[in-house]
Enzyme design. Structure first.
Site, mmCIF file in Angstrom:
data_model
loop_
_atom_site.group_PDB
_atom_site.id
_atom_site.type_symbol
_atom_site.label_atom_id
_atom_site.label_comp_id
_atom_site.label_asym_id
_atom_site.label_seq_id
_atom_site.Cartn_x
_atom_site.Cartn_y
_atom_site.Cartn_z
ATOM 1 N N ARG A 26 0.861 -1.179 0.000
ATOM 2 C CA ARG A 26 0.000 0.000 0.000
ATOM 3 C C ARG A 26 0.901 1.235 0.000
ATOM 4 O O ARG A 26 2.026 1.197 0.483
ATOM 5 C CB ARG A 26 -0.898 0.016 1.239
ATOM 6 C CG ARG A 26 -1.849 -1.181 1.338
ATOM 7 C CD ARG A 26 -2.653 -1.132 2.616
ATOM 8 N NE ARG A 26 -3.611 -2.233 2.712
ATOM 9 C CZ ARG A 26 -3.369 -3.413 3.251
ATOM 10 N NH1 ARG A 26 -2.161 -3.652 3.781
ATOM 11 N NH2 ARG A 26 -4.289 -4.358 3.289
ATOM 12 N N ARG A 34 -0.670 -1.366 -6.950
ATOM 13 C CA ARG A 34 -0.857 -2.464 -5.982
ATOM 14 C C ARG A 34 -1.766 -3.546 -6.585
ATOM 15 O O ARG A 34 -1.514 -4.735 -6.415
ATOM 16 C CB ARG A 34 -1.440 -1.918 -4.687
ATOM 17 C CG ARG A 34 -1.844 -2.983 -3.665
ATOM 18 C CD ARG A 34 -2.206 -2.324 -2.344
ATOM 19 N NE ARG A 34 -3.024 -3.166 -1.490
ATOM 20 C CZ ARG A 34 -2.558 -4.126 -0.699
ATOM 21 N NH1 ARG A 34 -1.267 -4.391 -0.659
ATOM 22 N NH2 ARG A 34 -3.381 -4.825 0.063
#
Length: 360
Positions: A199, A306
């Protein structure tokens, strides 16, 4: 004249209204006033039925307002500062006007549905989903307190924001092009986000001491900018504390990045601004969008790096449990989404083979 029923009593007052009285399972006498005799009898019947089913709850408990529950909820010690700040904003901007003075016992599914429909006209999908989840959490406390028999918030998928478009997974070539298009200081960050699956807040909280031998990253912190200050805390979920192995090429890129941009101090931030401070998502987002335009790619959000990392990991044949560990997921739901994306890709392969067969 008072008329006693099998459970409680109903009588008419001088005002013409009707009074219903009964004794609850707790031994306390309770009285309610109604405009009609039918309403009074219906209330008594409900009290009796709840007593028989052992679902009876003291009526006065439901008079506590949603606003009072919100005040207690937002003061909880187990909320992270960033989470508390988010909830305070959601309550203030999207919930307080409609729900602050409403008694929890009066909230119905129809009320929730009407609020959600009206709010959707002027609220973004993410804020609306977050606000709905907060309202549901507040009323869950009332359920746990046995004030409500069930939570009236059960709109299907209302707690899941509908993105303007589905997330897309980039190709390896597209990631490499983006890494080359951003300023050199952020090239390795793009690679770590895409091939490590971190993240943004996890990646930008990394310190030099979190870079381990063998191309591994120790993820145990996350950083966010909240109310004018940086908050460093644990990752989003308990599963977020993990060690992530990088591909060798990305690990080599990280070594070069450390030598060029990161001071020797063990607590030096790995991906920082030129002044050595934390990198904000808003500033990086602007830089990233310019790189997307430079590469001639359709709209790409930084979070899709991501998403790309998870999809590429799933394509290697990683199991659901392996994906959960690598991505820091606490439930298998998200991991299954990435595996589903790979399943769809398998359909593309089959269609390509079919085209080859048709050519012959």
């Amino acid at each position: 004249m008072r008329k006693r029923t099998a459970f409680g009593a109903v009588d008419q007052l001088p005002s013409g209204k009707w009074r219903a009285r009964c004794t609850g399972p707790d031994g306390r006498r309770r009285t309610r006033i109604f405009p009609t005799k039918t309403d009074a009898r219906a209330w008594l019947a409900t009290q009796q039925a709840d007593t028989v089913r052992k679902t009876w709850r003291a009526p006065e408990l439901g008079r506590r307002s949603v606003g009072q529950y919100a005040a207690d909820y937002l003061a909880r010690d187990d909320l992270r500062e960033s989470t508390r700040s988010l909830y305070v904003g959601l309550w203030k901007h999207h919930l307080v006007d409609r729900w602050a003075d409403v008694s929890v016992g009066d909230v119905t599914s129809a009320d929730v549905r009407a609020w959600h429909t009206a709010a959707a006209k002027g609220t973004g999908p993410t804020a609306l989903a977050q606000s709905y989840r907060l309202l549901r959490s507040l009323l869950n406390v009332a359920v746990n307190d046995e004030v409500l028999a069930s939570n009236p918030c059960h709109l299907r998928n209302a707690g899941t924001p509908r993105a303007a478009r589905p997330s897309r997974s980039l190709t390896v070539a597209e990631v490499q092009a983006l890494a080359a298009a951003v300023p050199r200081r952020y090239s390795t960050l793009v690679e770590v986000l895409a091939f490590g699956g971190l993240r943004f807040g996890e990646a930008t909280a990394l310190r030099r001491c979190d870079v381990l031998d063998g191309g591994r990253l120790r993820v145990e912190r996350s950083v966010r900018y909240v109310d004018g200050r940086w908050l460093v805390g644990e990752p989003k979920t308990a599963a977020g504390r993990r060690t992530v192995s990088l591909p060798a090429r990305v690990a080599d890129s990280l070594v070069r990045h450390l030598a060029e941009f990161v001071p020797d101090a063990e607590d030096a931030i790995v991906f920082s601004t030129a002044s050595g401070s934390f990198l904000s998502g808003a500033n990086f987002g602007q830089t990233f969008r310019r790189a997307v335009t430079k590469c001639g790619l359709p709209s790409v959000r930084p979070h899709e790096l991501r998403h790309t990392g998870a999809t590429l990991a799933a394509a290697t044949g990683a199991t659901t449990k392996e994906l959960m560990r690598r991505m820091g997921h606490s439930s298998p739901d998200a991991a299954l989404l990435y595996q589903h994306a790979v399943d769809e890709r398998d359909g593309d392969i089959a269609r390509a083979l079919d085209a080859m067969l048709a050519g012959h």
